[in-house]
Design a protein around this motif. Structure first.
Motif, PDB file in Angstrom:
ATOM      1  N   GLU A  39       0.890  -1.132   0.099  1.00  0.00           N
ATOM      2  CA  GLU A  39       0.102  -0.067   0.192  1.00  0.00           C
ATOM      3  C   GLU A  39       0.721   1.436  -0.126  1.00  0.00           C
ATOM      4  O   GLU A  39       1.772   1.174   0.775  1.00  0.00           O
ATOM      5  CB  GLU A  39      -0.770   0.037   1.299  1.00  0.00           C
ATOM      6  CG  GLU A  39      -1.969  -0.975   1.222  1.00  0.00           C
ATOM      7  CD  GLU A  39      -3.005  -0.822   2.070  1.00  0.00           C
ATOM      8  OE1 GLU A  39      -2.948   0.200   3.003  1.00  0.00           O
ATOM      9  OE2 GLU A  39      -3.924  -1.556   2.271  1.00  0.00           O
ATOM     10  N   GLY A  40       0.592   2.266  -0.740  1.00  0.00           N
ATOM     11  CA  GLY A  40       1.176   3.610  -0.672  1.00  0.00           C
ATOM     12  C   GLY A  40       0.250   4.620  -0.094  1.00  0.00           C
ATOM     13  O   GLY A  40      -0.745   4.195   0.336  1.00  0.00           O
ATOM     14  N   PRO A  41       0.743   6.009  -0.229  1.00  0.00           N
ATOM     15  CA  PRO A  41      -0.133   7.024   0.151  1.00  0.00           C
ATOM     16  C   PRO A  41      -1.625   6.808  -0.170  1.00  0.00           C
ATOM     17  O   PRO A  41      -2.404   7.438   0.781  1.00  0.00           O
ATOM     18  CB  PRO A  41       0.511   8.194  -0.265  1.00  0.00           C
ATOM     19  CG  PRO A  41       1.942   7.904  -0.754  1.00  0.00           C
ATOM     20  CD  PRO A  41       1.976   6.335  -1.105  1.00  0.00           C
ATOM     21  N   SER A  42      -2.043   6.608  -1.263  1.00  0.00           N
ATOM     22  CA  SER A  42      -3.430   6.593  -1.467  1.00  0.00           C
ATOM     23  C   SER A  42      -4.180   5.655  -0.815  1.00  0.00           C
ATOM     24  O   SER A  42      -5.218   6.079  -0.301  1.00  0.00           O
ATOM     25  CB  SER A  42      -3.586   6.631  -3.099  1.00  0.00           C
ATOM     26  OG  SER A  42      -3.389   5.084  -3.541  1.00  0.00           O
ATOM     27  N   GLU A  43      -3.676   4.554  -0.660  1.00  0.00           N
ATOM     28  CA  GLU A  43      -4.346   3.363   0.008  1.00  0.00           C
ATOM     29  C   GLU A  43      -4.453   3.747   1.545  1.00  0.00           C
ATOM     30  O   GLU A  43      -5.484   3.456   2.243  1.00  0.00           O
ATOM     31  CB  GLU A  43      -3.711   2.217  -0.078  1.00  0.00           C
ATOM     32  CG  GLU A  43      -4.018   1.553  -1.476  1.00  0.00           C
ATOM     33  CD  GLU A  43      -2.832   1.850  -2.408  1.00  0.00           C
ATOM     34  OE1 GLU A  43      -2.985   1.497  -3.496  1.00  0.00           O
ATOM     35  OE2 GLU A  43      -2.055   2.667  -2.242  1.00  0.00           O
ATOM     36  N   ALA A  45      -4.540   6.735   2.951  1.00  0.00           N
ATOM     37  CA  ALA A  45      -5.756   7.758   2.930  1.00  0.00           C
ATOM     38  C   ALA A  45      -7.022   7.270   2.961  1.00  0.00           C
ATOM     39  O   ALA A  45      -8.054   7.835   3.809  1.00  0.00           O
ATOM     40  CB  ALA A  45      -5.464   8.918   1.649  1.00  0.00           C
ATOM     41  N   GLU A  46      -7.214   6.180   1.851  1.00  0.00           N
ATOM     42  CA  GLU A  46      -8.497   5.693   1.920  1.00  0.00           C
ATOM     43  C   GLU A  46      -8.711   4.879   3.327  1.00  0.00           C
ATOM     44  O   GLU A  46      -9.912   4.645   3.817  1.00  0.00           O
ATOM     45  CB  GLU A  46      -8.540   4.441   0.898  1.00  0.00           C
ATOM     46  CG  GLU A  46      -9.560   3.896   0.592  1.00  0.00           C
ATOM     47  CD  GLU A  46      -9.826   3.002  -0.583  1.00  0.00           C
ATOM     48  OE1 GLU A  46     -10.898   2.349  -0.963  1.00  0.00           O
ATOM     49  OE2 GLU A  46      -8.852   2.562  -1.128  1.00  0.00           O
ATOM     50  N   PHE A  47      -7.797   4.183   3.926  1.00  0.00           N
ATOM     51  CA  PHE A  47      -7.964   3.707   5.496  1.00  0.00           C
ATOM     52  C   PHE A  47      -8.169   4.671   6.267  1.00  0.00           C
ATOM     53  O   PHE A  47      -9.135   4.293   7.169  1.00  0.00           O
ATOM     54  CB  PHE A  47      -6.832   2.971   5.723  1.00  0.00           C
ATOM     55  CG  PHE A  47      -6.774   2.568   7.154  1.00  0.00           C
ATOM     56  CD1 PHE A  47      -7.473   1.388   7.489  1.00  0.00           C
ATOM     57  CD2 PHE A  47      -6.290   3.112   8.307  1.00  0.00           C
ATOM     58  CE1 PHE A  47      -7.526   0.972   8.731  1.00  0.00           C
ATOM     59  CE2 PHE A  47      -6.303   2.893   9.629  1.00  0.00           C
ATOM     60  CZ  PHE A  47      -7.061   1.736   9.697  1.00  0.00           C
ATOM     61  N   ILE A  48      -7.731   5.793   6.328  1.00  0.00           N
ATOM     62  CA  ILE A  48      -8.040   6.880   7.074  1.00  0.00           C
ATOM     63  C   ILE A  48      -9.382   7.291   7.054  1.00  0.00           C
ATOM     64  O   ILE A  48      -9.929   7.567   7.959  1.00  0.00           O
ATOM     65  CB  ILE A  48      -6.994   7.911   7.018  1.00  0.00           C
ATOM     66  CG1 ILE A  48      -5.410   7.667   7.547  1.00  0.00           C
ATOM     67  CG2 ILE A  48      -7.296   9.109   7.662  1.00  0.00           C
ATOM     68  CD1 ILE A  48      -4.357   8.574   7.164  1.00  0.00           C
ATOM     69  N   SER A  49      -9.813   7.438   5.921  1.00  0.00           N
ATOM     70  CA  SER A  49     -11.204   8.072   5.673  1.00  0.00           C
ATOM     71  C   SER A  49     -12.040   6.956   6.114  1.00  0.00           C
ATOM     72  O   SER A  49     -13.199   7.168   6.766  1.00  0.00           O
ATOM     73  CB  SER A  49     -11.277   8.173   4.128  1.00  0.00           C
ATOM     74  OG  SER A  49     -12.623   8.457   3.841  1.00  0.00           O
ATOM     75  N   HIS A  50     -11.835   5.782   5.708  1.00  0.00           N
ATOM     76  CA  HIS A  50     -12.961   4.581   6.195  1.00  0.00           C
ATOM     77  C   HIS A  50     -12.828   4.564   7.659  1.00  0.00           C
ATOM     78  O   HIS A  50     -13.928   4.207   8.306  1.00  0.00           O
ATOM     79  CB  HIS A  50     -12.501   3.195   5.241  1.00  0.00           C
ATOM     80  CG  HIS A  50     -12.981   3.358   4.252  1.00  0.00           C
ATOM     81  ND1 HIS A  50     -12.274   2.177   3.347  1.00  0.00           N
ATOM     82  CD2 HIS A  50     -13.882   3.858   3.326  1.00  0.00           C
ATOM     83  CE1 HIS A  50     -12.625   2.375   2.164  1.00  0.00           C
ATOM     84  NE2 HIS A  50     -13.259   3.502   2.051  1.00  0.00           N
ATOM     85  N   TYR A  51     -11.814   4.247   8.448  1.00  0.00           N
ATOM     86  CA  TYR A  51     -11.678   4.585   9.729  1.00  0.00           C
ATOM     87  C   TYR A  51     -12.494   5.546  10.548  1.00  0.00           C
ATOM     88  O   TYR A  51     -13.129   5.355  11.444  1.00  0.00           O
ATOM     89  CB  TYR A  51     -10.077   4.666  10.329  1.00  0.00           C
ATOM     90  CG  TYR A  51     -10.082   4.570  11.804  1.00  0.00           C
ATOM     91  CD1 TYR A  51     -10.140   3.292  12.433  1.00  0.00           C
ATOM     92  CD2 TYR A  51      -9.989   5.537  12.816  1.00  0.00           C
ATOM     93  CE1 TYR A  51     -10.167   3.010  13.876  1.00  0.00           C
ATOM     94  CE2 TYR A  51      -9.792   5.380  14.077  1.00  0.00           C
ATOM     95  CZ  TYR A  51     -10.124   4.244  14.514  1.00  0.00           C
ATOM     96  OH  TYR A  51      -9.986   4.235  15.986  1.00  0.00           O
ATOM     97  N   GLN A  52     -12.099   6.922  10.080  1.00  0.00           N
ATOM     98  CA  GLN A  52     -13.072   7.735  10.526  1.00  0.00           C
ATOM     99  C   GLN A  52     -14.582   7.827  10.470  1.00  0.00           C
ATOM    100  O   GLN A  52     -15.455   8.201  11.414  1.00  0.00           O
ATOM    101  CB  GLN A  52     -12.715   9.247   9.774  1.00  0.00           C
ATOM    102  CG  GLN A  52     -11.191   9.626  10.243  1.00  0.00           C
ATOM    103  CD  GLN A  52     -10.685  10.766   9.335  1.00  0.00           C
ATOM    104  OE1 GLN A  52     -11.056  10.969   8.375  1.00  0.00           O
ATOM    105  NE2 GLN A  52      -9.705  11.477   9.832  1.00  0.00           N
ATOM    106  N   ILE A  53     -15.011   7.116   9.448  1.00  0.00           N
ATOM    107  CA  ILE A  53     -16.390   6.916   9.271  1.00  0.00           C
ATOM    108  C   ILE A  53     -16.748   5.448  10.104  1.00  0.00           C
ATOM    109  O   ILE A  53     -17.821   5.757  10.868  1.00  0.00           O
ATOM    110  CB  ILE A  53     -16.776   6.418   7.737  1.00  0.00           C
ATOM    111  CG1 ILE A  53     -16.593   7.843   7.019  1.00  0.00           C
ATOM    112  CG2 ILE A  53     -18.235   5.770   7.808  1.00  0.00           C
ATOM    113  CD1 ILE A  53     -16.775   7.219   5.556  1.00  0.00           C
ATOM    114  N   TYR A  54     -15.892   4.450  10.292  1.00  0.00           N
ATOM    115  CA  TYR A  54     -16.183   3.421  10.907  1.00  0.00           C
ATOM    116  C   TYR A  54     -16.335   3.596  12.479  1.00  0.00           C
ATOM    117  O   TYR A  54     -16.939   3.259  13.158  1.00  0.00           O
ATOM    118  CB  TYR A  54     -15.041   2.439  10.762  1.00  0.00           C
ATOM    119  CG  TYR A  54     -15.055   0.880  11.386  1.00  0.00           C
ATOM    120  CD1 TYR A  54     -16.173   0.155  10.959  1.00  0.00           C
ATOM    121  CD2 TYR A  54     -14.350   0.685  12.417  1.00  0.00           C
ATOM    122  CE1 TYR A  54     -16.098  -1.137  11.596  1.00  0.00           C
ATOM    123  CE2 TYR A  54     -14.259  -0.529  12.901  1.00  0.00           C
ATOM    124  CZ  TYR A  54     -15.203  -1.559  12.599  1.00  0.00           C
ATOM    125  OH  TYR A  54     -15.250  -2.783  13.071  1.00  0.00           O
ATOM    126  N   ALA A  55     -15.412   4.515  12.974  1.00  0.00           N
ATOM    127  CA  ALA A  55     -15.173   4.830  14.347  1.00  0.00           C
ATOM    128  C   ALA A  55     -16.599   5.743  14.585  1.00  0.00           C
ATOM    129  O   ALA A  55     -16.805   5.873  16.207  1.00  0.00           O
ATOM    130  CB  ALA A  55     -14.121   5.845  14.493  1.00  0.00           C
TER     131      ALA A  55
END
Length: 94
Positions: A39-43, A45-55
């Motif tokens: 995974e690179g920076p775009s993946e 960033a996607e994890f961060i976005s999903h985590y913020q929603i999931y949380a």
């Protein structure tokens, strides 16, 4: 890194879990940059976005594992509502 004798675990729930992203994101990046994930920076960033929603989900929990001050692992979950899922053992495992 020389492991300590015992890992320490921290449990967070709700908004407190949401605020822990900066605590464990470096561990996420380290694990997922290696094969087979690569995974690179775009993946990330996607994890961060999903985590913020999931949380934001009710009952979301985060467990962080530490070896001394270093984060060595983490996991998240959302427990099922009571009575939603039941396991009944017919015969004991042998």
């Amino acid at each position: 890194m020389t492991p300590t004798k015992e890992l320490a675990y921290e449990r967070f729930e709700g908004q407190e879990a949401a605020r822990q992203l900066d605590v464990f994101i470096a561990a996420y990046e380290e694990v997922y940059e290696e094969p087979p994930y690569r995974e690179g920076p775009s993946e990330v960033a996607e994890f961060i976005s999903h985590y913020q929603i999931y949380a934001q989900r009710a009952r979301m929990r985060l467990i962080i594992a530490r070896d001394g001050d270093e984060v060595v692992g983490f996991t998240t979950d959302i427990p099922l509502a009571e009575g939603l899922f039941e396991v009944r053992m017919i015969e004991p495992f042998s």
